[in-house]
Design a protein around this motif. Structure first.
Motif, PDB file in Angstrom:
ATOM      1  N   ILE A 576       4.723   3.219  -0.110  1.00 43.34           N
ATOM      2  CA  ILE A 576       4.941   2.941   1.315  1.00 43.34           C
ATOM      3  C   ILE A 576       3.800   2.089   1.871  1.00 43.34           C
ATOM      4  CG2 ILE A 576       5.046   3.988   3.610  1.00 43.34           C
ATOM      5  CD1 ILE A 576       6.528   6.365   2.307  1.00 43.34           C
ATOM      6  N   ALA A 577       2.551   2.453   1.536  1.00 42.00           N
ATOM      7  CA  ALA A 577       1.403   1.714   2.058  1.00 42.00           C
ATOM      8  C   ALA A 577       1.399   0.269   1.552  1.00 42.00           C
ATOM      9  CB  ALA A 577       0.111   2.413   1.668  1.00 42.00           C
ATOM     10  N   SER A 578       1.913   0.044   0.348  1.00 43.15           N
ATOM     11  CA  SER A 578       1.906  -1.312  -0.196  1.00 43.15           C
ATOM     12  C   SER A 578       2.818  -2.247   0.595  1.00 43.15           C
ATOM     13  CB  SER A 578       2.342  -1.287  -1.668  1.00 43.15           C
ATOM     14  OG  SER A 578       3.727  -0.993  -1.795  1.00 43.15           O
ATOM     15  N   MET A 579       3.786  -1.656   1.333  1.00 40.09           N
ATOM     16  CA  MET A 579       4.732  -2.453   2.116  1.00 40.09           C
ATOM     17  C   MET A 579       4.443  -2.395   3.617  1.00 40.09           C
ATOM     18  SD  MET A 579       6.680  -3.686  -0.222  1.00 40.09           S
ATOM     19  CE  MET A 579       8.055  -4.321   0.732  1.00 40.09           C
ATOM     20  N   ALA A 580       3.427  -1.630   4.009  1.00 40.37           N
ATOM     21  CA  ALA A 580       3.150  -1.427   5.434  1.00 40.37           C
ATOM     22  C   ALA A 580       2.565  -2.682   6.077  1.00 40.37           C
ATOM     23  CB  ALA A 580       2.208  -0.248   5.618  1.00 40.37           C
ATOM     24  N   LYS A 581       2.758  -2.741   7.395  1.00 41.64           N
ATOM     25  CA  LYS A 581       2.204  -3.854   8.154  1.00 41.64           C
ATOM     26  C   LYS A 581       0.705  -3.662   8.329  1.00 41.64           C
ATOM     27  CE  LYS A 581       6.402  -4.283  10.986  1.00 41.64           C
ATOM     28  NZ  LYS A 581       6.923  -4.161  12.386  1.00 41.64           N
ATOM     29  N   VAL A 582      -0.010  -4.749   8.317  1.00 40.50           N
ATOM     30  CA  VAL A 582      -1.431  -4.709   8.627  1.00 40.50           C
ATOM     31  C   VAL A 582      -1.575  -4.852  10.130  1.00 40.50           C
ATOM     32  CG1 VAL A 582      -3.644  -5.861   8.365  1.00 40.50           C
ATOM     33  CG2 VAL A 582      -2.110  -5.648   6.398  1.00 40.50           C
ATOM     34  N   GLY A 583      -2.275  -3.888  10.749  1.00 43.27           N
ATOM     35  CA  GLY A 583      -2.399  -3.881  12.203  1.00 43.27           C
ATOM     36  C   GLY A 583      -3.051  -5.143  12.733  1.00 43.27           C
ATOM     37  N   THR A 584      -2.620  -5.543  13.902  1.00 46.33           N
ATOM     38  CA  THR A 584      -3.174  -6.762  14.503  1.00 46.33           C
ATOM     39  C   THR A 584      -3.798  -6.445  15.852  1.00 46.33           C
ATOM     40  OG1 THR A 584      -1.031  -7.247  15.532  1.00 46.33           O
ATOM     41  CG2 THR A 584      -1.490  -8.239  13.393  1.00 46.33           C
TER      42      THR A 584
END
Length: 584
Positions: A576-584
């Protein structure tokens, strides 16, 4: 204690101003090795744990007195058992009224820092005190440590390895392990054959997944809820918690835009409802469901009829788990009247009953030969055919059990509304799963579970005299008034109490033409959720189910105490983390 020539690492955390914060306990001057301050990633992907029914601490809204506290004494909620042990059905109903209670955040939390937690007060701030210490504390500590207490170089994470070179340094060698490169197929230590447990293709894990996961800090939170109220209400509470957690982690250099949900049992239903709420699908990066009753569990019906006193436990079950099963009976109810008094007023509990998607013959009345005389729900509508049935003894609720002495005078009309809420909730989440869902469930044939509930008609050992007994078919069509029922096995047809003379004192016996025995477990699963319900997401969730694992040897209440389930959860978190969005 000897001097060390190895570098030591102080993991970084988030300070109150949003900046990086490091803490390190002073050590002896004999230690000359450097302490390395490892800067954590700026991006945060919090993990929020959602417990099952009876897994959240509750208190009275007015006096704030505890009514359901799962603090541990020797591994068991001893204080809770003592507080409920001598209560009658009416007292239980009054105490556990869904409209009178709320989540109690003051439950016990760990006393020692772990992972990214420097101050134990942070556990309470993260919601750990809202959920049961006995069931969940050890798992939450483990999860916080493996996600945040092992640094941010995935080559050093000890749960993973690969064939060519170990993902962790050889003991005694330098800690300066080269970073992982992409394209390497990883294995999980202590979990051989992960793909053999997978039910949707293979369960491959690559170094790319770990590298992508290392972009995030993943602090662990918990979210308790009023499990007596509707799971729809709990879903809104969870939505608010998610937004608050994201806001908390958007300070200073810290960036957060999504969370991951890890659920236990009924918590999965809460999460499925939450991801449907406006704007929530995008802020939830993925959901991991553990031992979820996806389409309900017949044991919920059985407990309302004959209580929890005679639910047999598998012989291999750890003694501690057998004690917990006994604790459940002591706190919720040994008998049908005790359970019904609470469950009938609790929409959340009623939402654990088999839904319309469950098999259509899960309730049977079997004749003396063992052959089924009738099965329900006959029309495929369990709410009308079983739960609200007023004219047959096998209907879910005896009306007189709704109003025990000293209780809250629960009306049949209110019970009808609660069943209606259950039906609407079931239909609302029907076949609905987050697009990035992982599931594990118990599929062990050696772990007795109620796939169906079978009422078996047998001749009494002490039949009365006089008129001939009714036929089996007549028995199956009898109403509540035709069957003697005190909420424990068995129920009786015909006859009555007789006093037999004895040498020293008379003996009182309960005679009958027929005994109606509610049979024991008829299938496998995890002891509470049958395998068919646990496995249903893959059947109905389509492409939303990324992977599903059928596991053996796990028990429902203590599912997250099991090492295999922990590692399966850790695997899913990497994906799941590998596909998560990186916060902006």
């Amino acid at each position: 204690m000897s001097d060390s020539d190895q570098a030591r690492y102080a993991p970084g955390g988030l300070g109150t101003d949003g900046g990086h914060e490091f803490r390190w306990q002073l050590t002896s001057t004999r230690f000359t090795d450097p302490v390395i301050l490892e800067l954590p990633p700026d991006h945060v992907l919090p993990v929020i744990f959602v417990p099952g029914i009876m897994g959240s601490n509750l208190r009275n809204k007015n006096g704030k007195d505890s009514v359901w506290n799962l603090n541990s004494t020797g591994g068991q909620p001893t204080a809770l058992v003592r507080s409920k042990l001598m209560l009658n059905a009416g007292q239980r109903q009054t105490q556990l009224n869904p409209s009178h209670v709320e989540v109690d955040p003051s439950g016990a939390v760990p006393k020692q820092p772990v992972g990214s937690v420097y101050d134990p007060k942070s556990y309470t701030e993260r919601g750990w005190g809202e959920v049961g210490e006995t069931s969940y504390s050890d798992f939450l500590v483990w999860l916080e440590q493996v996600l945040n207490g092992q640094g941010f170089n995935p080559a050093k994470w000890p749960q993973f390895s690969y064939v060519a070179v170990s993902a962790t340094p050889v003991p005694g060698h330098s800690r300066d392990v080269p970073p992982l490169t992409g394209g390497i197929c990883m294995s999980m230590r202590q979990l051989d054959g992960l793909s053999k447990l997978a039910e949707k293709g293979s369960a491959d894990l690559y170094s790319d997944d770990l590298i992508a996961r290392a972009r995030f800090r993943m602090p662990v939170y918990a979210c308790g809820y009023n499990w007596l109220d509707s799971n729809g209400v709990a879903a809104t509470l969870l939505k608010n918690r998610i937004h608050r957690v994201i806001e908390e982690n958007n300070r200073g250099k810290s960036r957060c835009s999504q969370v991951v949900l890890v659920t236990h049992s009924m918590g999965g239903l809460v999460a499925r409802a939450c991801q449907q709420l406006e704007g929530m699908n995008g802020v939830i990066a993925g959901i991991i469901h553990g031992v979820m009753p996806a389409i309900g569990a017949p044991v919920a019906y059985r407990r309302c009829k004959v209580g929890m006193a005679d639910e047999s436990q598998p012989s291999w079950l750890h003694p501690g788990d057998k004690i917990k099963a006994h604790v459940g009976a002591r706190t919720i109810g040994y008998t049908g009247p005790e359970v019904t008094a609470v469950f009938a007023q609790a929409p959340g509990a009623l939402q654990l009953l088999p839904s319309a998607q469950y098999r259509s013959d899960w309730l049977t009345i079997d004749g003396p030969s063992g052959k089924s005389m009738t099965s329900e729900p006959r029309t495929g509508d369990p709410y009308k055919d079983v739960y609200l049935r007023e004219d047959r003894w096998w209907g879910l609720v005896r009306k007189e059990w709704l109003t025990p002495e000293g209780g809250s005078d629960l009306k049949w009309s209110t019970f009808e509304k609660n069943v209606s809420k259950a039906r609407d909730f079931h239909e609302g989440i029907r076949d609905s799963y987050h697009s990035n869902t992982y599931v594990f469930y118990g599929k062990d044939k050696k772990v007795p579970s109620f796939e169906c509930v079978h009422w078996k008609l047998r001749r009494s050992a002490l039949p009365p005299d006089a008129v001939a007994p009714p036929t089996p078919q007549q028995v199956s069509n009898m109403g509540f008034g035709d069957v003697r029922d005190d909420g424990i096995n068995p129920l009786h047809v015909g006859g009555g109490v007789r006093v037999l003379p004895g040498v020293e004192s008379p003996t009182v016996v309960d005679t009958s033409y027929w005994d109606l025995v509610c049979a024991g477990q008829d299938g496998g699963g995890d002891g509470t959720v049958p395998a068919s319900s646990g496995a249903f997401p893959l059947r109905s969730g389509g492409a939303s189910i990324q992977q599903q694992f059928g596991l053996t040897g796990i028990e429902h209440e203590s599912a997250y105490h099991n090492l295999t389930t922990k590692l399966v959860t850790l695997y899913a978190l990497q994906k799941i983390a590998s596909m998560a969005k990186v916060g902006t």
